[in-house]
Every structure is written in structure tokens, then in C-alpha cells.
Motif scaffolding. Structure first.
Motif, PDB file in Angstrom:
ATOM      1  N   GLU A  45       0.844  -1.197   0.000  1.00  0.00           N
ATOM      2  CA  GLU A  45       0.000   0.000   0.000  1.00  0.00           C
ATOM      3  C   GLU A  45       0.874   1.238   0.000  1.00  0.00           C
ATOM      4  O   GLU A  45       1.895   1.286   0.695  1.00  0.00           O
ATOM      5  N   ILE A  46       0.489   2.228  -0.806  1.00  0.00           N
ATOM      6  CA  ILE A  46       1.196   3.502  -0.799  1.00  0.00           C
ATOM      7  C   ILE A  46       0.183   4.635  -0.689  1.00  0.00           C
ATOM      8  O   ILE A  46      -0.895   4.580  -1.286  1.00  0.00           O
ATOM      9  N   GLU A  47       0.526   5.657   0.080  1.00  0.00           N
ATOM     10  CA  GLU A  47      -0.343   6.818   0.270  1.00  0.00           C
ATOM     11  C   GLU A  47       0.133   7.932  -0.636  1.00  0.00           C
ATOM     12  O   GLU A  47       1.297   8.323  -0.601  1.00  0.00           O
ATOM     13  N   LEU A  48      -0.782   8.428  -1.471  1.00  0.00           N
ATOM     14  CA  LEU A  48      -0.447   9.476  -2.438  1.00  0.00           C
ATOM     15  C   LEU A  48      -1.439  10.620  -2.285  1.00  0.00           C
ATOM     16  O   LEU A  48      -2.318  10.817  -3.116  1.00  0.00           O
ATOM     17  N   GLY A  49      -1.338  11.343  -1.171  1.00  0.00           N
ATOM     18  CA  GLY A  49      -2.282  12.435  -0.925  1.00  0.00           C
ATOM     19  C   GLY A  49      -3.638  11.913  -0.510  1.00  0.00           C
ATOM     20  O   GLY A  49      -3.739  11.075   0.396  1.00  0.00           O
ATOM     21  N   GLU A  50      -4.684  12.392  -1.173  1.00  0.00           N
ATOM     22  CA  GLU A  50      -6.053  12.005  -0.791  1.00  0.00           C
ATOM     23  C   GLU A  50      -6.377  10.550  -1.127  1.00  0.00           C
ATOM     24  O   GLU A  50      -7.341   9.986  -0.600  1.00  0.00           O
ATOM     25  N   ILE A  51      -5.603   9.937  -2.015  1.00  0.00           N
ATOM     26  CA  ILE A  51      -5.885   8.574  -2.478  1.00  0.00           C
ATOM     27  C   ILE A  51      -4.694   7.676  -2.151  1.00  0.00           C
ATOM     28  O   ILE A  51      -3.542   8.092  -2.221  1.00  0.00           O
ATOM     29  N   ALA A  52      -4.985   6.443  -1.758  1.00  0.00           N
ATOM     30  CA  ALA A  52      -3.949   5.422  -1.555  1.00  0.00           C
ATOM     31  C   ALA A  52      -4.130   4.325  -2.600  1.00  0.00           C
ATOM     32  O   ALA A  52      -5.240   4.111  -3.104  1.00  0.00           O
ATOM     33  N   TRP A  53      -3.032   3.646  -2.934  1.00  0.00           N
ATOM     34  CA  TRP A  53      -3.073   2.510  -3.857  1.00  0.00           C
ATOM     35  C   TRP A  53      -2.685   1.262  -3.082  1.00  0.00           C
ATOM     36  O   TRP A  53      -1.792   1.299  -2.232  1.00  0.00           O
ATOM     37  N   SER A  54      -3.327   0.132  -3.380  1.00  0.00           N
ATOM     38  CA  SER A  54      -2.938  -1.102  -2.698  1.00  0.00           C
ATOM     39  C   SER A  54      -3.168  -2.311  -3.585  1.00  0.00           C
ATOM     40  O   SER A  54      -3.864  -2.252  -4.596  1.00  0.00           O
ATOM     41  N   GLU A  63      -6.051  -1.567  -6.405  1.00  0.00           N
ATOM     42  CA  GLU A  63      -7.145  -0.867  -5.736  1.00  0.00           C
ATOM     43  C   GLU A  63      -6.732   0.574  -5.463  1.00  0.00           C
ATOM     44  O   GLU A  63      -5.657   0.828  -4.922  1.00  0.00           O
ATOM     45  N   LEU A  64      -7.598   1.499  -5.860  1.00  0.00           N
ATOM     46  CA  LEU A  64      -7.439   2.903  -5.505  1.00  0.00           C
ATOM     47  C   LEU A  64      -8.485   3.211  -4.435  1.00  0.00           C
ATOM     48  O   LEU A  64      -9.653   2.853  -4.595  1.00  0.00           O
ATOM     49  N   LYS A  65      -8.094   3.876  -3.345  1.00  0.00           N
ATOM     50  CA  LYS A  65      -9.048   4.094  -2.255  1.00  0.00           C
ATOM     51  C   LYS A  65      -8.781   5.414  -1.548  1.00  0.00           C
ATOM     52  O   LYS A  65      -7.662   5.947  -1.607  1.00  0.00           O
ATOM     53  N   THR A  66      -9.818   5.925  -0.910  1.00  0.00           N
ATOM     54  CA  THR A  66      -9.636   7.137  -0.125  1.00  0.00           C
ATOM     55  C   THR A  66      -8.603   6.858   0.956  1.00  0.00           C
ATOM     56  O   THR A  66      -8.614   5.797   1.585  1.00  0.00           O
ATOM     57  N   ASN A  67      -7.716   7.811   1.158  1.00  0.00           N
ATOM     58  CA  ASN A  67      -6.640   7.655   2.144  1.00  0.00           C
ATOM     59  C   ASN A  67      -7.200   8.059   3.515  1.00  0.00           C
ATOM     60  O   ASN A  67      -6.994   9.169   3.985  1.00  0.00           O
ATOM     61  N   ASP A  74     -18.158  14.510  -2.694  1.00  0.00           N
ATOM     62  CA  ASP A  74     -18.172  15.437  -3.834  1.00  0.00           C
ATOM     63  C   ASP A  74     -16.844  15.542  -4.588  1.00  0.00           C
ATOM     64  O   ASP A  74     -16.844  15.510  -5.820  1.00  0.00           O
ATOM     65  N   PRO A  75     -15.685  15.693  -3.894  1.00  0.00           N
ATOM     66  CA  PRO A  75     -14.442  15.862  -4.667  1.00  0.00           C
ATOM     67  C   PRO A  75     -13.822  14.558  -5.147  1.00  0.00           C
ATOM     68  O   PRO A  75     -12.813  14.578  -5.850  1.00  0.00           O
ATOM     69  N   LEU A  76     -14.418  13.424  -4.789  1.00  0.00           N
ATOM     70  CA  LEU A  76     -13.727  12.149  -5.028  1.00  0.00           C
ATOM     71  C   LEU A  76     -13.646  11.781  -6.505  1.00  0.00           C
ATOM     72  O   LEU A  76     -12.704  11.125  -6.936  1.00  0.00           O
ATOM     73  N   THR A  77     -14.635  12.191  -7.296  1.00  0.00           N
ATOM     74  CA  THR A  77     -14.572  11.889  -8.737  1.00  0.00           C
ATOM     75  C   THR A  77     -13.268  12.414  -9.321  1.00  0.00           C
ATOM     76  O   THR A  77     -12.541  11.698 -10.018  1.00  0.00           O
ATOM     77  N   ASP A  78     -12.949  13.680  -9.035  1.00  0.00           N
ATOM     78  CA  ASP A  78     -11.736  14.281  -9.598  1.00  0.00           C
ATOM     79  C   ASP A  78     -10.476  13.619  -9.039  1.00  0.00           C
ATOM     80  O   ASP A  78      -9.524  13.351  -9.780  1.00  0.00           O
ATOM     81  N   TYR A  79     -10.466  13.342  -7.718  1.00  0.00           N
ATOM     82  CA  TYR A  79      -9.290  12.687  -7.126  1.00  0.00           C
ATOM     83  C   TYR A  79      -9.030  11.341  -7.792  1.00  0.00           C
ATOM     84  O   TYR A  79      -7.905  11.031  -8.196  1.00  0.00           O
ATOM     85  N   PHE A  80     -10.096  10.512  -7.878  1.00  0.00           N
ATOM     86  CA  PHE A  80      -9.907   9.171  -8.453  1.00  0.00           C
ATOM     87  C   PHE A  80      -9.504   9.267  -9.923  1.00  0.00           C
ATOM     88  O   PHE A  80      -8.653   8.502 -10.390  1.00  0.00           O
ATOM     89  N   GLN A  81     -10.115  10.198 -10.666  1.00  0.00           N
ATOM     90  CA  GLN A  81      -9.781  10.313 -12.088  1.00  0.00           C
ATOM     91  C   GLN A  81      -8.314  10.693 -12.271  1.00  0.00           C
ATOM     92  O   GLN A  81      -7.636  10.172 -13.156  1.00  0.00           O
ATOM     93  N   GLN A  82      -7.803  11.595 -11.408  1.00  0.00           N
ATOM     94  CA  GLN A  82      -6.387  11.969 -11.487  1.00  0.00           C
ATOM     95  C   GLN A  82      -5.489  10.756 -11.229  1.00  0.00           C
ATOM     96  O   GLN A  82      -4.448  10.588 -11.888  1.00  0.00           O
ATOM     97  N   HIS A  83      -5.884   9.911 -10.285  1.00  0.00           N
ATOM     98  CA  HIS A  83      -5.052   8.753  -9.956  1.00  0.00           C
ATOM     99  C   HIS A  83      -5.153   7.657 -11.016  1.00  0.00           C
ATOM    100  O   HIS A  83      -4.189   6.910 -11.222  1.00  0.00           O
ATOM    101  N   VAL A  84      -6.286   7.545 -11.680  1.00  0.00           N
ATOM    102  CA  VAL A  84      -6.385   6.642 -12.840  1.00  0.00           C
ATOM    103  C   VAL A  84      -5.366   7.067 -13.892  1.00  0.00           C
ATOM    104  O   VAL A  84      -4.634   6.240 -14.446  1.00  0.00           O
ATOM    105  N   LYS A  85      -5.302   8.383 -14.153  1.00  0.00           N
ATOM    106  CA  LYS A  85      -4.344   8.888 -15.144  1.00  0.00           C
ATOM    107  C   LYS A  85      -2.902   8.589 -14.707  1.00  0.00           C
ATOM    108  O   LYS A  85      -2.076   8.139 -15.517  1.00  0.00           O
ATOM    109  N   GLN A  86      -2.632   8.825 -13.421  1.00  0.00           N
ATOM    110  CA  GLN A  86      -1.286   8.579 -12.893  1.00  0.00           C
ATOM    111  C   GLN A  86      -0.904   7.104 -13.050  1.00  0.00           C
ATOM    112  O   GLN A  86       0.203   6.769 -13.490  1.00  0.00           O
ATOM    113  N   ALA A  87      -1.838   6.215 -12.683  1.00  0.00           N
ATOM    114  CA  ALA A  87      -1.565   4.779 -12.812  1.00  0.00           C
ATOM    115  C   ALA A  87      -1.351   4.396 -14.271  1.00  0.00           C
ATOM    116  O   ALA A  87      -0.433   3.626 -14.594  1.00  0.00           O
TER     117      ALA A  87
END
Length: 405
Positions: A45-54, A63-67, A74-87
Motif C-alpha cells: 500500500e502507498i499513500e499518495l495524498g487524498e488517495i492510496a493505492w494497494s 485498488e485505488l481508495k480514499t486515504n 463530492d471531490p472524489l470523482t476528480d481525485y480518483f480520475q487523477q489517480h487513474v491517469k497517474q496509474a
């Protein structure tokens, strides 16, 4: 110690995705390499700001999840979409990418590779007892929604509400109509294979819809104690004697003060997942506040009618007719006409002043059907189109757009 979170104070959201070859779309078991690329070393598991990956059990799933608990959806759509792009940016160096939907359409589950690093002994214990070389272990990607409670009174209200809504969830979220390269006959095949993956020890999954239990003491006695006793002959080291052994469609985590809903298929993009979660949370708030029926009545609804309806909605999703007057009354449906699951959802959202805006993710789901129905509509009778359709779904995930029928 921090103060306990109360009902709807915060939300935990987990989204699971497959890692596939960018060209062939075949699964690529490289979650460890992705995590190493992001963290500089192989971590579970790694913590990357608002979202963690495991990691997950299968090496081709990330798995991408709220950290930690998120105060708002409300803001989670944008957070998750940014992390999809990063992955996806990291995966591009391996010629791979993320693929949405709850089941890979043609993977052979016998070829599954389990996570080989830390926690591997737990996964190997599952494999030894249940044989994870099946779709019900190796090929299922879901969304988990964690909702907090503090004390028995809040637990009892939340558990009652979740039991009532659970059979309606595949009507919005079904995204797994294809298995072994062809339509399976279920719009939510993931839940069909999930509900039987622990059948060697039936007390783990029970009827998927949890029993009418509304206190921690009763839950410990009637669910955990039986589960742990049943697994013990197969697990003498006690490797699996933990709350995560519970495989019902919603599980109580008293160690965290939360209930985790686990019956939601992953959608084509985070915007669709979060739209579904917003509808679920609003409906649960209404049930918990006794908008349509008193708590005592909610808690009397028996498990078997709910489970029976759930088995129907995993097959026919939004088109499932709902005949149970007792259940309909819990959602304020008093019409003599018996609705389909889609009609009931439209009624619920209207009651909550949440009628979706035109072309919004929820509007697409209610107008064109859940993702599974849209996939089948596009496939038609031509299974040679599967690769191009799932390639388009991978693009929807990358761009954060809805897949249209």
C-alpha cells in the motif's frame, strides 16, 4: 484517540481495476511492478495524498481508495480520475493500462497469479481452502463503500437500511455481463460467482444479504462465532480468524466502526461510480431518518425475500419486477402498480429531489440501462466486437467519460 465518526460523517471508497496489456487487453499480473514504479519499492500500500493505492489477492488487480475517511463524496470523482491517469502513465512504460468493469470478458481464471509478497500467507490460506482458480476469486473488480457508525443504536439503524437497499443495487451497478468470452445470462455475473466462491463453508457468505442483526453482541455471537468455528478445521493456524473473513454483501467492521457494502460492480469511470454512491448514500440517509417507514418495521423485513430479489436483480438488473409490497413500502411506493427496479429508483430519486440532470452519469444509467446492458446492446450477436468494445471502455476510464449504448 480521536472521537468516533457518526452516521454519514465520512465515507471510505475503494475502486478496483484490472491491469491489462495495452494492445491485446489480456490481463497482466504486474500490480507489484506498478506499486514499485509509484513508490520506488514493492509495497502492498502507498499513500499518495487524498488517495492510496494497494494490492489485492490477484496480481493483475490494483485498488485505488480514499486515504482514510473522506468528509465528502463530492471531490472524489476528480481525485480518483487523477489517480487513474497517474496509474495509466506508470503502466504505459510496461505496455499496459487499466481496464474497468467488474469482470474481464475472456480471462482464464485458472491462470491467475496471487500476490506473492507480504500478506501472501493469508492469500495462500484462501487458495488452499477455496481454490482461487475460479472467476469468483480471480476475476472480480468491485466498489466498496464504507459507512461509519458509533455504538449499537447507530449500527442497528444503518444495518437495517443497508439490508433493504442491497437487492436494488445491481439495478444501478451491474457491469459484468460477459464471462469466458460470451454473455453469461447474468447482467451482474460478478455477484453470481462471488456468492458461491465460499460454498465450502456456507456461513461466510450466507444469503449475501445479511441477517437481521442490530447489535454488536448479537453479531459477534450469531455471525463471527459461527464463522470462526466453521473455518477452524480448515485453518488450524488461525490465519483467517478476522472480521475480513465475513463475505456477506455488507460486512460489519466493529474494529473500525464501519459497515462495508461490497456488492457494487465497478463502472466505466469514477464519475459513474460516485454518482451511484451519491444515490445510495442519500437513500440510506432517508431510510435511517425513517422518511418512509419506522425503524421497527425496517428491522422486521426478513432476509429470504431480500435475498431472493437480489438473486433476480443480479440476473436482470434494472428490468427486475419488484412484487414485494412490504419492501416497496420501505421506499414510500404506495401505488398498486408493481414497479421494475428502474422505476423504483426513479421514484426514490424523485422523492429525494435528486432527479438526475440530462446526460449526467445517473441519467445515462437510468435511461440507457446499467453498464452491463449497454455493453450487451453494443455486442449484439457479434462476439468478435468484444475487444474493440472493451478497448473503448478502457478509453472511457482514461478520459472519465460514460460508455453509451
Amino acid at each position: 484517540m480521536s472521537d468516533p465518526l457518526h452516521l454519514f460523517d465520512a465515507f471510505g471508497v475503494e475502486l478496483e481495476y484490472m491491469i491489462v496489456d495495452a494492445q491485446s487487453l489480456d490481463v497482466r499480473p504486474i500490480a507489484d511492478l506498478l506499486l514499485k514504479e509509484a513508490a520506488g519499492e514493492i509495497l502492498s500500500e502507498i499513500e499518495l495524498g487524498e488517495i492510496a493505492w494497494s494490492n489485492e489477492l490477484a496480481l493483475h488487480v490494483i485498488e485505488l481508495k480514499t486515504n482514510g475517511p473522506a468528509p465528502s463524496l463530492d471531490p472524489l470523482t476528480d481525485y480518483f480520475q487523477q489517480h487513474v491517469k497517474q496509474a495509466n502513465d506508470f503502466l504505459a512504460t510496461f505496455g499496459a493500462r487499466l481496464l474497468p468493469t467488474a469482470m474481464h470478458p475472456w480471462m482464464d481464471p485458472h491462470a491467475v497469479q496471487l500476490w506473492p509478497h507480504d500478506y501472501n500467507p493469508i492469500y495462500e490460506a484462501y487458495n488452499r481452502i477455496f481454490d482461487c482458480r475460479g472467476h469468483g476469486w480471480a476475476n472480480l473488480q468491485s466498489v466498496h463503500l464504507n459507512l461509519p457508525f458509533a455504538g449499537d443504536e447507530e449500527f442497528g439503524r444503518l444495518h437495517a437500511a443497508i439490508r433493504l437497499i442491497m437487492p436494488l443495487l445491481p439495478a444501478l451497478a451491474a457491469s459484468s455481463p460477459i464471462c469466458d468470452g460470451k454473455p453469461s445470462g447474468f447482467l451482474d455475473t460478478r455477484m453470481e460467482v462471488y456468492r458461491t466462491n465460499s460454498q465450502r463453508i456456507p456461513s461466510l457468505t450466507a444469503a449475501v444479504v445479511p441477517e437481521p442483526i442490530f447489535t454488536e453482541g448479537d453479531y459477534q455471537r450469531e455471525i463471527f462465532a459461527k464463522m470462526y468455528a466453521d473455518i477452524e478445521p480448515h485453518d488450524p493456524e488461525g490465519m483467517l480468524q478476522f472480521p475480513f473473513l465475513n463475505a456477506r454483501g455488507a460486512i460489519a467492521r466493529f474494529d473500525r466502526g464501519a459497515i462495508e457494502i461490497r456488492v457494487l460492480d465497478i463502472q466505466e469511470c469514477p464519475a459513474a461510480d460516485l454518482a451511484i454512491l451519491q444515490a445510495i448514500v442519500a437513500t440510506l440517509k432517508a431510510l435511517v431518518s425513517e422518511k418512509w417507514s419506522p425503524l421497527a418495521e425496517q428491522q422486521l423485513v426478513a432476509t429470504m425475500p431480500l435475498s431472493q430479489l437480489f438473486l433476480e436483480t443480479i440476473r436482470t438488473s434494472d428490468a427486475t419486477p419488484i412484487e414485494d409490497g412490504v419492501l416497496l413500502r420501505q421506499f414510500g411506493w404506495n401505488d398498486r402498480h408493481r414497479p421494475t427496479a428502474k422505476e423504483l429508483w426513479r421514484h426514490i430519486l424523485a422523492e429525494l429531489n435528486m432527479t438526475p440532470a440530462k446526460e449526467s452519469p445517473l441519467d445515462v444509467i437510468l435511461s440507457e440501462g446499467p453498464l452491463a446492458r449497454r455493453i450487451l446492446h453494443r455486442v449484439g450477436h457479434d462476439l468478435t466486437q468484444l475487444k474493440s468494445i472493451y478497448g473503448e471502455l478502457a478509453e472511457c476510464l482514461s478520459s472519465g467519460t460514460m460508455f453509451r449504448a
